[in-house]
Design a protein around this motif. Structure first.
Motif, PDB file in Angstrom:
ATOM      1  N   THR A  49       0.854  -1.196   0.000  1.00 12.78           N
ATOM      2  CA  THR A  49       0.000   0.000   0.000  1.00 12.78           C
ATOM      3  C   THR A  49       0.883   1.237   0.000  1.00 12.78           C
ATOM      4  O   THR A  49       1.809   1.357   0.804  1.00 12.78           O
ATOM      5  CB  THR A  49      -0.917   0.015   1.245  1.00 12.78           C
ATOM      6  OG1 THR A  49      -1.670  -1.204   1.267  1.00 12.78           O
ATOM      7  CG2 THR A  49      -1.863   1.191   1.202  1.00 12.78           C
ATOM      8  N   THR A  50       0.594   2.156  -0.902  1.00 12.25           N
ATOM      9  CA  THR A  50       1.412   3.364  -1.000  1.00 12.25           C
ATOM     10  C   THR A  50       1.117   4.320   0.157  1.00 12.25           C
ATOM     11  O   THR A  50       0.023   4.327   0.720  1.00 12.25           O
ATOM     12  CB  THR A  50       1.148   4.105  -2.318  1.00 12.25           C
ATOM     13  OG1 THR A  50      -0.205   4.568  -2.326  1.00 12.25           O
ATOM     14  CG2 THR A  50       1.401   3.209  -3.525  1.00 12.25           C
ATOM     15  N   MET A  51       2.124   5.117   0.483  1.00  9.43           N
ATOM     16  CA  MET A  51       1.963   6.111   1.544  1.00  9.43           C
ATOM     17  C   MET A  51       0.888   7.131   1.167  1.00  9.43           C
ATOM     18  O   MET A  51       0.124   7.571   2.019  1.00  9.43           O
ATOM     19  CB  MET A  51       3.294   6.805   1.825  1.00  9.43           C
ATOM     20  CG  MET A  51       4.335   5.911   2.441  1.00  9.43           C
ATOM     21  SD  MET A  51       5.849   6.848   2.715  1.00  9.43           S
ATOM     22  CE  MET A  51       6.921   5.562   3.299  1.00  9.43           C
ATOM     23  N   ASP A  52       0.840   7.496  -0.095  1.00  5.26           N
ATOM     24  CA  ASP A  52      -0.172   8.451  -0.556  1.00  5.26           C
ATOM     25  C   ASP A  52      -1.584   7.913  -0.346  1.00  5.26           C
ATOM     26  O   ASP A  52      -2.486   8.661   0.035  1.00  5.26           O
ATOM     27  CB  ASP A  52       0.033   8.787  -2.040  1.00  5.26           C
ATOM     28  CG  ASP A  52       1.267   9.635  -2.277  1.00  5.26           C
ATOM     29  OD1 ASP A  52       1.721  10.314  -1.331  1.00  5.26           O
ATOM     30  OD2 ASP A  52       1.789   9.610  -3.411  1.00  5.26           O
ATOM     31  N   PHE A  53      -1.769   6.621  -0.600  1.00  9.08           N
ATOM     32  CA  PHE A  53      -3.092   6.035  -0.408  1.00  9.08           C
ATOM     33  C   PHE A  53      -3.471   6.032   1.069  1.00  9.08           C
ATOM     34  O   PHE A  53      -4.609   6.328   1.420  1.00  9.08           O
ATOM     35  CB  PHE A  53      -3.156   4.607  -0.976  1.00  9.08           C
ATOM     36  CG  PHE A  53      -4.520   3.992  -0.850  1.00  9.08           C
ATOM     37  CD1 PHE A  53      -5.547   4.377  -1.691  1.00  9.08           C
ATOM     38  CD2 PHE A  53      -4.781   3.046   0.138  1.00  9.08           C
ATOM     39  CE1 PHE A  53      -6.814   3.824  -1.572  1.00  9.08           C
ATOM     40  CE2 PHE A  53      -6.037   2.489   0.267  1.00  9.08           C
ATOM     41  CZ  PHE A  53      -7.059   2.878  -0.584  1.00  9.08           C
ATOM     42  N   VAL A  54      -2.528   5.726   1.945  1.00  5.43           N
ATOM     43  CA  VAL A  54      -2.805   5.735   3.384  1.00  5.43           C
ATOM     44  C   VAL A  54      -3.206   7.137   3.824  1.00  5.43           C
ATOM     45  O   VAL A  54      -4.181   7.311   4.568  1.00  5.43           O
ATOM     46  CB  VAL A  54      -1.586   5.233   4.191  1.00  5.43           C
ATOM     47  CG1 VAL A  54      -1.808   5.411   5.688  1.00  5.43           C
ATOM     48  CG2 VAL A  54      -1.307   3.765   3.875  1.00  5.43           C
ATOM     49  N   VAL A  55      -2.500   8.152   3.347  1.00  6.65           N
ATOM     50  CA  VAL A  55      -2.859   9.534   3.686  1.00  6.65           C
ATOM     51  C   VAL A  55      -4.257   9.843   3.181  1.00  6.65           C
ATOM     52  O   VAL A  55      -5.068  10.450   3.899  1.00  6.65           O
ATOM     53  CB  VAL A  55      -1.818  10.531   3.118  1.00  6.65           C
ATOM     54  CG1 VAL A  55      -2.307  11.964   3.226  1.00  6.65           C
ATOM     55  CG2 VAL A  55      -0.484  10.361   3.839  1.00  6.65           C
ATOM     56  N   GLU A  56      -4.569   9.435   1.974  1.00 15.45           N
ATOM     57  CA  GLU A  56      -5.901   9.682   1.413  1.00 15.45           C
ATOM     58  C   GLU A  56      -6.988   9.007   2.255  1.00 15.45           C
ATOM     59  O   GLU A  56      -8.055   9.584   2.492  1.00 15.45           O
ATOM     60  CB  GLU A  56      -5.968   9.203  -0.035  1.00 15.45           C
ATOM     61  CG  GLU A  56      -7.302   9.453  -0.705  1.00 15.45           C
ATOM     62  CD  GLU A  56      -7.690  10.924  -0.732  1.00 15.45           C
ATOM     63  OE1 GLU A  56      -8.913  11.212  -0.614  1.00 15.45           O
ATOM     64  OE2 GLU A  56      -6.814  11.782  -0.852  1.00 15.45           O
ATOM     65  N   VAL A  57      -6.751   7.790   2.721  1.00 11.60           N
ATOM     66  CA  VAL A  57      -7.702   7.085   3.590  1.00 11.60           C
ATOM     67  C   VAL A  57      -7.909   7.868   4.882  1.00 11.60           C
ATOM     68  O   VAL A  57      -9.034   8.050   5.347  1.00 11.60           O
ATOM     69  CB  VAL A  57      -7.196   5.651   3.892  1.00 11.60           C
ATOM     70  CG1 VAL A  57      -7.939   5.039   5.062  1.00 11.60           C
ATOM     71  CG2 VAL A  57      -7.326   4.779   2.663  1.00 11.60           C
TER      72      VAL A  57
END
Length: 104
Positions: free
Chosen positions: A36-44
């Motif tokens: 899982t990308t860091m950007d996706f985690v931030v978006e979540v």
């Protein structure tokens, strides 16, 4: 206690005072994975948990560096709903991001 008579001759028992307690709280914790990308985690964190950008990045770094990051503390129903939203969104974008719920 004896029954008292209300209007119309209806008998009823006096009300007992009930002690209400606060609902139990549960933590939602995001778990690290290798895909899982860091950007996706931030978006979540921003979209589901309503974190601002700075707080979302801090939590994301906890997840990345420590293997887990506490996202928030909620009642059971809300924690379960948010965990389901995370899993649904991750599945939609084909990421293995997981989160768990644990007692606070």
């Amino acid at each position: 206690m004896p029954l008292r008579t209300g209007t119309g001759g209806t008998k009823y028992a006096p009300r007992k005072k009930e002690k209400l307690k606060e609902p139990e709280e549960y933590r939602v914790v995001l778990l690290n994975d290798d895909y899982t990308t860091m950007d996706f985690v931030v978006e979540v964190l921003v979209s589901i948990f309503h974190k601002n950008q700075e707080e979302a990045e801090r939590i994301m770094l906890d997840v990345h560096q420590k293997g887990r990051g506490i996202v928030g503390q909620y009642t059971w129903d809300i924690a379960q709903t948010k965990a389901n939203q995370v899993h649904d969104l991750a599945r939609q974008y084909e990421f293995p991001l997981r989160c768990v719920i644990e007692p606070a």
